[in-house]
Design an enzyme around this catalytic site. Structure first.
Site, short mmCIF file in Angstrom:
data_model
loop_
_atom_site.label_atom_id
_atom_site.label_comp_id
_atom_site.label_asym_id
_atom_site.label_seq_id
_atom_site.Cartn_x
_atom_site.Cartn_y
_atom_site.Cartn_z
N ARG A 15 -0.81 21.06 -15.88
CA ARG A 15 -1.62 22.23 -16.26
C ARG A 15 -1.24 22.73 -17.66
O ARG A 15 -1.92 22.45 -18.64
CB ARG A 15 -1.49 23.33 -15.20
CG ARG A 15 -2.51 24.46 -15.33
CD ARG A 15 -2.20 25.50 -16.37
NE ARG A 15 -0.93 26.18 -16.18
CZ ARG A 15 -0.41 27.01 -17.06
NH1 ARG A 15 -1.03 27.26 -18.20
NH2 ARG A 15 0.78 27.58 -16.83
N ASP A 16 -0.10 23.41 -17.77
CA ASP A 16 0.32 23.94 -19.08
C ASP A 16 0.47 22.78 -20.06
O ASP A 16 0.14 22.90 -21.25
CB ASP A 16 1.65 24.69 -18.92
CG ASP A 16 1.89 25.75 -19.98
OD1 ASP A 16 1.22 25.69 -21.02
OD2 ASP A 16 2.74 26.62 -19.77
N HIS A 208 9.86 30.96 -17.40
CA HIS A 208 8.86 30.01 -17.92
C HIS A 208 8.98 30.03 -19.45
O HIS A 208 8.33 30.81 -20.14
CB HIS A 208 7.47 30.48 -17.47
CG HIS A 208 6.32 29.67 -17.97
ND1 HIS A 208 5.58 28.84 -17.15
CD2 HIS A 208 5.76 29.58 -19.18
CE1 HIS A 208 4.63 28.27 -17.85
NE2 HIS A 208 4.70 28.71 -19.10
N HIS A 210 8.94 28.42 -23.22
CA HIS A 210 8.50 27.39 -24.16
C HIS A 210 9.62 27.18 -25.20
O HIS A 210 10.48 28.04 -25.37
CB HIS A 210 7.17 27.80 -24.80
CG HIS A 210 6.00 27.68 -23.84
ND1 HIS A 210 5.07 26.68 -23.92
CD2 HIS A 210 5.66 28.42 -22.76
CE1 HIS A 210 4.19 26.82 -22.94
NE2 HIS A 210 4.52 27.88 -22.21
N CYS A 241 -0.28 27.02 -25.19
CA CYS A 241 -1.42 27.83 -24.75
C CYS A 241 -2.44 27.88 -25.89
O CYS A 241 -2.10 28.21 -27.01
CB CYS A 241 -0.96 29.23 -24.39
SG CYS A 241 -2.33 30.32 -24.00
N ASN A 250 6.44 23.43 -23.21
CA ASN A 250 7.39 24.03 -22.27
C ASN A 250 8.74 23.34 -22.45
O ASN A 250 8.81 22.22 -22.93
CB ASN A 250 6.95 23.78 -20.82
CG ASN A 250 5.71 24.52 -20.44
OD1 ASN A 250 4.61 24.08 -20.74
ND2 ASN A 250 5.86 25.64 -19.79
#
Ligand code: HMG
Ligand code: MG
Length: 301
Positions: A15-16, A208, A210, A241, A250
């Protein structure tokens, strides 16, 4: 506080990791193969898709096909982003067991990312949580920009705590704190966690981070010392993002696993299998993994 004895690793690559991929849309079959490889490597929590507007994030436009196409392993939880009721209803048609809503600690980022204010976003999430509860689906919450915002700069840790508390009180079973643009440093990360844990018990918080400035591992270690035991990471260090200019990947799953192994924290995940998956997916995307550990160890064949 002593370091946690076990860590839950939440894999973000499908996803990310892929949502911000420039160029051609990654084929659905590649996304499915990535998710299946990650599950085979022993990862138990995988964010597999995103039920957002395909006009906003074209790379995630095949969320239904991806979720319907994966051969699911019983012990693995496959989750997906659902910013509103429409996203949740779409996700329910393909039998998700877990979804996530995502808000921000920055007003400007909230507007750019989900087209509404922080307060409006929280109001929008309420029916999502209610419907998810009815359907027996767990909901995770995200707070973005917890250590800095691409539009507003510094973010007050008390604002992060306020949004995290609202998500937790609404019924999110876990709140993931996103350093969306990877600008944090260990002391700032600790201070932020200290503010948030006044409002939400530490066992319900996830980190979370990055890795834009190469600080993600140091920041993770700092918040693990505060008691955080849930870590979001993306294989090969994929990610970013689309609505956060300058956001890089990430923290890499490979690097996190190596750190955890060194600390004697068991995850049950096969590091070499993750490294191989990272080489495979980045080859599909036409580059190399950014995970230091993957570069140091190399693929197994
Ligand atoms: P909007 O334009 O305000 O929505 O977008 P709307 O309700 O006015 O609807 C406009 C159109 O979108 C309508 O279609 C809707 O049907 C459609 P039209 O009538 O024009 O044909 N629509 C949808 N279609 C599919 N799925 C949906 C959906 N909702 C509306 N769920 C919206 C609001 C939230 C939808 C939009 O802003 C959006 O999709 N944003 C997503 C942005 C995004 O995905 N960002 C990346 C994820 S967050 C992130 O990466 C951070 C994180 O990793 C943590 C961190 O690092 O900090 C989580
Ligand atoms: Mg992110």
């Amino acid at each position: 506080m002593p370091l946690p004895t076990s860590v839950k690793l939440f894999e973000m690559a499908p996803r990310d990791g892929l949502q911000n991929e420039p160029g051609a849309i990654v084929p659905t079959a590649t996304k499915i193969a990535l998710i299946e490889r990650l599950a085979k490597a022993g990862i138990k929590h995988i964010e597999a898709a995103s039920f957002v507007s395909p006009k906003w994030v074209p790379q995630m436009g095949d969320a239904v096909e991806v979720m319907a196409g994966i051969k699911r392993q019983q012990e693995v939880v496959y989750s997906a982003l659902t910013p509103n009721l429409k996203g949740l209803e779409n996700a329910l048609t393909v039998g998700v067991e877990e979804v996530a809503v995502f808000g921000a600690a920055s007003e400007a980022f909230s507007q750019k990312n989900i087209n509404c204010s922080i307060a409006e976003s929280l109001t929008r999430f309420e029916p999502v949580l209610e419907r998810a509860r009815e359907a027996g689906v767990r909901v995770r919450g995200y707070v973005s920009c917890v250590l800095g915002c691409p539009y507003e700069g510094e973010i007050d840790p008390n604002k992060v705590a306020e949004v995290a508390k609202a998500l937790y009180e609404m019924g999110c079973y876990e709140v993931s704190l996103g350093d969306t643009i990877g600008v944090g440093t260990p002391l700032a990360a600790k201070r932020m966690i200290d503010a948030v844990q006044q409002q939400v018990p530490i066992e319900f918080l996830a980190a979370h981070f990055h890795d834009t400035y190469g600080m993600a591992l140091a920041n993770l270690y700092a918040v693990m010392e505060e008691g955080v035991s849930v870590i979001d990471a993306a294989t090969a260090g994929l990610g970013g993002c689309p609505y956060a200019k300058g956001a890089s990947g990430n923290v890499a799953t490979e690097d996190v696993l190596y750190l955890l192994e060194g600390l004697g924290i068991e995850t049950g995940i096969d590091l070499q299998a993750v490294i191989d998956t990272g080489y495979w997916i980045t080859n599909e995307l036409g580059r190399k993994p950014s995970a230091k550990v993957a570069l140091a160890k190399g693929p197994s064949h």
